[in-house]
Scaffold this active site. Sequence first.
Site: not given
Length: 345
Positions: A208, A211
Amino acid sequence: MHSHTRPDPRLLQFIRALPKAELHLHIEGTLEPELMFELARRNGIELPYPTVEALRAAYRFDDLQSFLDLYYAGAGVLIQEADFYDMTMAYLRRAQRDGIVHAEIMFDPQTHTARGVPMETVFAGIGRALRDARDTLGVSGYLLLSFLRHLPEADAFSTLEQALPLRDRYQDIWMGIGLDSAEKGNPPEKFARVFARCRELGFRLVAHAGEEGPAAYVRDALDILRVERIDHGVRSEEDPDLMRRLAQEKVPLTVCPLSNLRLCVFPSLEDHNLARMLRQGLMVTVNSDDPAYFGGYLADNYLACAESLGLDEAELATLAGNSIRASFLPPEQKAQWLARLPATA
């Protein structure tokens, strides 16, 4: 949530018929309130909500942390192998209805081992469901073991050591390693050593980035962690050099539009940069992230984007093709699925 007009049934049918891979899905995030209650009853656990309706109402979040609090509470009902199996199987049945032919599923063993659930139980339940789905639903699946980035790197190392003895038994499905949970204050370099170890072991790597975290985290995930795919990546747009690199190197981004909307990464779906990034030649894919919590499975995400961002059928087919290309499937299986896409893709 998105437009209140009735969805175009012909468009939904077109979306469902596209062979698609889902590449950014947390299996713990597919736990629907009904199943959460059922598992709580099965395991004699008292949930802090009196009814399914009250629980569903709690699925409206102010921010990432309010979501994570409920997500970790929900995970507390997962105790036995059968619980992990039932949760995974429920997702895979929905996936098949949405036209998903392959799913690369993230799971967070630390969320479970910290509660005293054996690593083996987690693997056994999810793994058995993936194998059953392959045999009975025609949906293939891989596992991406994800480290929680708010915990120290030492925790990630011990999680890896606990999981490695299971590798032979699950070599047909355990393909990769990921990195998830709260991005802020947990930069990629915090996990440089454990990712280097995972690469030596031959795992496929994802993380990830971009974001909540800045575009710099996307670059560091590529350069320091040496991942093959970026999960989210929407804040890459803040850095034009990075955007050129992502387009040039065809780095897959596993974008989760309805999740971004629910967690206020974008004020509205109309403001989302998915279509802009796609039209700039980036290898963008559409995914559902934590669909039970974010109001939509994969077809819902495709449909919402088509309606809010004006994606045409060719662009939807391109997104589906990108998902197959960006998967960790062997080349011959990719070729089979790509051949079934409309010629425009």
